[in-house]
Structures are given as C-alpha cells and as structure tokens.
Scaffold this motif. Structure first.
Motif: not given
Length: 406
Positions: A24-43
């Motif tokens: 399975a593959k899941n693709e998404f974008k994040i911003t290189n800042d605190t909100p973006g890294f928080t999103q990545l951390l949740k994943e």
C-alpha cells in the motif's frame, strides 16, 4: 509492518512524503515548519515499530527535517543526491515529479537497505558549521585582496613591494594609514615612524627601515587617482575589511580547535603529528570528516569526499573515468591542499606520503592533479590507520608498513 518506509523529497518550503506499508502507498505533502512536522509525526506514530525514513541531503533545507527526526529519536537514511539519482535511474524513475521522487526514495530503501545515518556528537556538527563559515570567509578574503590590489594600482602600487613575504595584517594596517602615496609625501620621517610603532609587532628599528622604504616608494610612485579620490577611500575600506574578515576567520578557527579538544579522543593530536599538518588543516579535516571511526574502511572516506573512481557502462563499453567528485567538496579541497603542505614540510620532517608524491612527480607519467589525487588516497589511508589504532605518525613505522605492502 517491518517494511514501513517513508520516502521524503525535501524542498525549500515544503516536502513530498510517500509512505509505503507493504504494497500500500500513501502520498501527502507537509510544510517544513512546526505544523508540517507535527503532521508528519502523527503519521509516524501510527506504527508500533518505528518506520524507516529516507531523504536526500539538500543542504540547509534537509537540516530542519533532520533536526526534527533527531528530537523525536527517529532513525533515518540520508542519501547523497547524486547517488540517489543514479539509483533512481536504474529502472525506477520514469517521470520527474516531487511525488515520484519521494516514492522512488522509499523504493530505493526497500530494495537496497541503506544503513541508517549514525548520529555524531554535537561538537562535530558545530565544527562543520564553523568550518563552512571559515571557508566562506576565506573566499571573501581572496575577493577583498583582489579588489584592494586593483585599487592600489591607481593610488599607490609601489606599496605592494613593502613586504617581501606574504602580505597580511601588518600590511593592511599600513595601507589603512597610507592608501595614497601623497599621504606619505606630506609627512616627515618621524611622523611615519610614530604611526608604524602603533602597529603590533613593529619595533623601533623595523619602523625606521620601513619609514625609509615607504618614503622612497612614495617618491617613485605616479598615481592615476588623486589623494581625495573615491579610490583612496576604497583602499582604506578594503584594508579595513581584510582585517575584520581575518579576525572573524581566526575566531572560527579558535572555536573549532576548542571543540576538537572537548572530544573524548586524541584525533586532533594524531592528525597534527603528520608532517605538514598544522592545527588549521587538522581541525578542518576533523570538522568535515566528522568521527573518522564511523567509516568501515578508507574506501568509504574516498567515496565520502568524492575521490573514488567513476565508472561508465553502456552496452559493451565498461570504462573507468576520473574521480567521481561526489560528496564533500570542502574536505576534498582541504586534503588536496594538504599534499602540497606535506611536500614542503618534507624538507625538515620526512614523510612517506611526500616521498610517494615526489617519486610520482619525477616519473612524469601522469598529470599533476592525478598525482596529487593518488597522494590524497595514500593520505586518507594513513589518517584512517592512525585514528583507528590511536597512534601518532611515525615515519619509520610508516616506511616499514610500506615495505610489507610492496
């Protein structure tokens, strides 16, 4: 769950993420800042076992992602962009998009199982940052020297002959005092001597000799610009700039040496023991190579600094090219220049690397650069052996080891 891989393609403001979970593959974008890294951390936290993470080294942009992953204790693979491109081109890349690159990075890790990046002591990171600044200041000093030289050709070109040896801080202070020959002509000898005595390391006798020489040079000069011209002001500006740039560079060097001495190793002392290796060269090598013990063998260092041989394969053609020039260009430059320093020091301190270099030069079978790079290979092996064995350089031991290998 063992094959959970996050491929991340880092850009300046945002990053594309491709998450592989089995097939399975899941693709998404994040911003290189605190909100973006928080999103990545949740994943990332969705998985009981920490996923594998892979991204390319993109300078200052990837450093933010790296800092985030270090803060949350995630292991990761950092790919050299040229190496990543080569692996992607081996049947992976068909369309060039950020999303595809993120997925291809994940596939690279799935297929090739690159080892995780080994986090080094914070002192190494600080040393490297200081060395990058040191290198930039060196470029600025060269640029300012060239500009000062061009300006003095219009105001007082003869002053450049005041020092027979390399011009440095004392010379620039004198240029600040006398950027135009007419200024010297307007003063008597006693005034000039008093000015020179204010400069550190210039004593009475030397001041008298330099005053005589300055007066003689000023009387010979025929300037193209007047004393009140913009060029005279520019000469003062660049002389002052060179003094400040040099002070800033020395400050960074002192900080690097201090950090190297805080490491729980004798690596700085070991490197300084190599003939021709002053503290400046030694600490810069440490700053750029980091913990040398993390390399499995000297060939890994060759690849890290880009002096490993390139190779071209196409159809029936299989040929070796020059060095790859992938990797750390600053480390490559420092080690390349070190060969010249070792060769000069050999007049007083024998070194097997200097002997190898001289022998290759006398044969004249190869160009100068090829001989220097071959000598860098030998230097890398020497550095690695000394560090791994925690030994100071010993010429006699090095010669014995050479005989055994031959």
């Amino acid at each position: 769950m063992n094959n959970v891989i996050f491929g991340i393609d880092v850009s300046s403001r945002d990053s594309s993420v491709c998450e592989f979970v089995g097939q399975a593959k899941n693709e998404f974008k994040i911003t290189n800042d605190t909100p973006g890294f928080t999103q990545l951390l949740k994943e990332l936290q969705l998985f009981a076992k920490k996923p594998q993470i892979i991204f390319e080294s993109t300078g200052v942009y990837s450093r933010r992602l790296q800092a985030f992953l270090d803060d949350y204790d995630y292991q990761y693979v950092i790919m050299n962009p040229l190496t990543a491109k080569k692996e992607m081109n081996q049947g992976l890349r068909y369309n060039k998009t950020d999303k595809n690159d993120a997925c291809h990075l994940a596939m690279i890790q799935l297929q090739n199982h690159h080892p995780f990046f080994k986090k080094e002591a914070e002192a190494y990171h600080k040393m490297q940052s200081l060395d990058r600044s040191y290198d930039e200041l060196t470029h600025d000093i060269v640029s300012a020297k060239n500009r000062l030289h061009r300006i003095l050709q219009l105001t007082f070109p003869e002053i450049e002959t005041l020092f027979n040896i390399a011009r440095g801080e004392n010379y620039w202070q004198i240029v600040k005092l006398y950027p135009h020959c007419q200024i010297v002509r307007n003063l008597n000898k006693d005034n000039i001597i008093n000015d020179l005595l204010k400069i550190k390391s210039i004593g009475q006798k030397r001041a008298q000799k330099m005053a005589d020489k300055l007066i003689d040079l000023a009387n010979k000069a025929y300037p193209a610009a007047s004393q009140d011209s913009p060029e005279t002001s520019d000469a003062v500006y660049y002389a002052d700039r060179l003094l400040q740039l040099t002070a800033d560079r020395n400050e960074r060097l002192e900080k690097m040496i201090f950090l190297a001495q805080t490491l729980k190793t004798d690596d700085l002392e070991i490197l300084v023991s190599i003939p021709g290796f002053a503290k400046t060269t030694a600490v810069r090598v440490l700053a750029e190579l980091g913990n040398i013990r993390r390399f499995k063998n000297p060939n890994k260092i060759d690849a890290f600094i880009g002096i490993d041989p390139g190779r071209y394969q196409s159809g029936q053609i299989d040929s070796h090219l020059g060095i790859s020039k992938h990797g750390n260009a600053i480390a490559r430059k420092v080690l390349y220049r070190a060969i010249g320093q070792i060769a000069q020091a050999a007049q007083f301190s024998p070194c097997h690397i200097a002997e190898y270099y001289a022998k290759k030069k006398s044969s004249q079978t190869k160009g100068f650069k090829k001989i220097a790079i071959a000598s860098v290979h030998k230097l890398v092996r020497t550095i690695y052996a000394l560090i791994i064995n925690n030994q100071l350089y010993d010429y006699e031991v090095a010669k014995q080891n050479q005989r055994r290998k031959s």
